[in-house]
Design an enzyme around this catalytic site. Structure first.
Site, PDB file in Angstrom:
ATOM      1  N   LYS A 105     148.256 -53.135 -77.944  1.00 47.01           N
ATOM      2  CA  LYS A 105     147.339 -52.891 -79.055  1.00 47.01           C
ATOM      3  C   LYS A 105     147.769 -51.714 -79.928  1.00 47.01           C
ATOM      4  CE  LYS A 105     143.117 -55.085 -77.495  1.00 47.01           C
ATOM      5  NZ  LYS A 105     141.685 -54.979 -77.257  1.00 47.01           N
TER       6      LYS A 105
ATOM      7  N   LYS B   4     148.831 -64.013 -75.074  1.00 43.39           N
ATOM      8  CA  LYS B   4     147.537 -64.568 -74.663  1.00 43.39           C
ATOM      9  C   LYS B   4     146.620 -64.840 -75.850  1.00 43.39           C
ATOM     10  CE  LYS B   4     144.227 -60.950 -74.105  1.00 43.39           C
ATOM     11  NZ  LYS B   4     142.899 -60.773 -73.594  1.00 43.39           N
TER      12      LYS B   4
ATOM     13  N   LYS C 112     140.645 -62.561 -79.109  1.00 43.11           N
ATOM     14  CA  LYS C 112     139.798 -62.460 -80.301  1.00 43.11           C
ATOM     15  C   LYS C 112     140.496 -61.681 -81.405  1.00 43.11           C
ATOM     16  CE  LYS C 112     135.725 -61.858 -77.482  1.00 43.11           C
ATOM     17  NZ  LYS C 112     136.216 -60.803 -76.560  1.00 43.11           N
TER      18      LYS C 112
HETATM   19  P1  ADP Z   1     139.679 -60.716 -75.935  1.00 43.24           P
HETATM   20  O1  ADP Z   1     141.092 -60.346 -75.596  1.00 43.24           O
HETATM   21  O2  ADP Z   1     139.569 -62.107 -76.418  1.00 43.24           O
HETATM   22  O3  ADP Z   1     138.973 -59.709 -76.817  1.00 43.24           O
HETATM   23  P2  ADP Z   1     137.984 -59.591 -73.827  1.00 43.24           P
HETATM   24  O4  ADP Z   1     138.814 -58.357 -73.686  1.00 43.24           O
HETATM   25  O5  ADP Z   1     136.637 -59.451 -74.452  1.00 43.24           O
HETATM   26  O6  ADP Z   1     138.865 -60.714 -74.554  1.00 43.24           O
HETATM   27  O7  ADP Z   1     137.828 -60.257 -72.386  1.00 43.24           O
HETATM   28  C1  ADP Z   1     136.677 -60.938 -71.900  1.00 43.24           C
HETATM   29  C2  ADP Z   1     137.070 -61.684 -70.638  1.00 43.24           C
HETATM   30  O8  ADP Z   1     137.871 -62.827 -70.983  1.00 43.24           O
HETATM   31  C3  ADP Z   1     137.934 -60.834 -69.687  1.00 43.24           C
HETATM   32  O9  ADP Z   1     137.568 -61.131 -68.355  1.00 43.24           O
HETATM   33  C4  ADP Z   1     139.334 -61.295 -69.965  1.00 43.24           C
HETATM   34  O10 ADP Z   1     140.194 -61.110 -68.866  1.00 43.24           O
HETATM   35  C5  ADP Z   1     139.115 -62.775 -70.268  1.00 43.24           C
HETATM   36  N1  ADP Z   1     140.155 -63.295 -71.163  1.00 43.24           N
HETATM   37  C6  ADP Z   1     140.431 -62.846 -72.412  1.00 43.24           C
HETATM   38  N2  ADP Z   1     141.439 -63.543 -72.954  1.00 43.24           N
HETATM   39  C7  ADP Z   1     141.815 -64.461 -72.017  1.00 43.24           C
HETATM   40  C8  ADP Z   1     142.815 -65.484 -71.988  1.00 43.24           C
HETATM   41  N3  ADP Z   1     143.606 -65.699 -73.021  1.00 43.24           N
HETATM   42  N4  ADP Z   1     142.903 -66.246 -70.868  1.00 43.24           N
HETATM   43  C9  ADP Z   1     142.089 -66.033 -69.803  1.00 43.24           C
HETATM   44  N5  ADP Z   1     141.134 -65.085 -69.774  1.00 43.24           N
HETATM   45  C10 ADP Z   1     140.981 -64.294 -70.869  1.00 43.24           C
END
Ligand code: ADP
Length: 335
Positions: free
Chosen positions: A117, A196, A199
């Protein structure tokens, strides 16, 4: 006091729309646990994490409420779990400061998410650097033993466990070491296949996208690059589409995918159509439930959730403050 029933805690950032990576990696498992009711379940919308990078205040407020409504629609029934917003319980940020005294800077600098990030950014906030300390506080405040997360959060959890060991060594047995719980699909790649799905990366399908929008995003999604033409055999284990099949398709269908892909019997579009139909079937009741949610209703749910969470958090903070010799109140135990 430690909880009697195993306590589960997990969080999600209101930094964009809930996407199918979040769903398959985390929130679907959360909903299953809510349905089973074997554990005490606490789920948190971590808005203080979402402000570690540039953001818009009005948008954040809207996303927080939208995400809460999405989560209820996914199955986080507020009668059966605690759902709240992190910054409504101020003990999270208070504990983060205290835990920072037991977290080495060197460890924070090694966190993959921080590197990802901060890379190439002109402005990198201190908050982004200390993000994992706040995440440790989120979990430890509730003495959660299980944390259902996607693979990207495993490194942060390991750090939280080390913090527990260091803190307890210094101040007595206050915290318990939390363990990660991974879903069958802990890492969903972005639609572009570059890292990955997240959001913050604009490479997602929102869980509540209308079916035609969902399909229009899935249709061109990245697959195994070896399958340039329909006659080229593919490698399902390397394909993001197959990973998603593992979550939403039956065993028989998964076998069919492997057979048709490795045998070059169908094209990627056929495989995606099957995935889309299965997703769609699963999402029908969720979409209906989402339409029932209102901003007024969810504000009430979150207020009640914060009250329940705060009661636990304040108990932990009383212990922490006493053990650390912080404040003018209770003496240090045994001191
Ligand atoms: P983002 O990266 O989309 O902002 P968050 O940090 O809010 O996601 O994570 C919320 C939950 O979703 C966490 O438990 C995270 O490990 C899971 N998560 C986020 N992206 C993925 C992904 N691409 N595949 C599987 N799990 C994910």
């Amino acid at each position: 006091m430690s909880p009697t029933k195993p306590r589960v805690f997990s969080g999600i950032q209101p930094s964009g729309e809930l996407h199918i990576g979040n769903y398959l990696g985390a929130t679907r498992t959360w909903a299953q646990q809510v349905a089973e009711q074997k554990e005490e379940l606490i789920f948190c919308i971590v808005d203080a994490h979402a402000i570690t990078v540039e953001y818009d205040a009005k948008e954040l407020k809207k996303r927080t409420l939208d995400l809460a409504m999405d989560l209820v629609a996914c199955g986080l029934d507020p009668e059966k779990c605690t759902l709240f917003v992190q910054s409504d319980v101020r003990e999270h940020t208070e504990l983060a400061w205290y835990l920072a005294t037991a977290t080495p800077m060197g460890d924070l600098g090694r966190m993959t998410q921080f590197k990802d990030k901060s890379e190439g950014k002109e402005f990198v906030s201190t908050a982004l650097f200390t993000y994992p300390v706040l995440m440790s506080a989120d979990i430890l405040l509730y003495k959660a033993t299980v944390v259902p997360v996607g693979e990207d959060q495993v490194q942060h959890l390991e750090l939280a466990r080390e913090t527990v060991r260091r803190f307890n060594y210094r101040h007595g047995e206050i915290f318990v070491e939390p363990q990660p719980r991974l879903s069958k699909t802990p890492r969903i790649l972005g639609l572009d296949g570059q890292g990955k799905m997240s959001k913050s990366k604009n490479n997602t399908i929102a869980l509540f996208d209308e079916p035609d929008v969902f399909w229009n995003k899935l249709r061109p999604a990245f697959t195994d690059p070896q399958r340039a033409r329909k006659v080229d055999p593919g490698r399902p284990e390397l394909c993001n589409i197959f990973t998603m099949h593992k979550a939403v398709s039956s065993e028989d269908q998964q076998k069919e995918v492997v057979d048709s892909c490795t045998g070059a019997k169908w094209g990627c579009m056929d495989c995606k159509k099957m995935l889309f139909e299965n997703f769609n079937r699963e999402l029908v009741p969720l979409r209906a439930k989402r339409k029932e949610q209102t901003p007024e209703g969810i504000v009430k749910v979150l207020g009640e959730g914060a009250d329940k969470a705060r009661a636990i958090a304040q108990g932990t903070m009383r212990e922490v403050r006493a053990a650390m010799g912080i404040g003018s109140g209770a003496p240090v135990p045994g001191g």
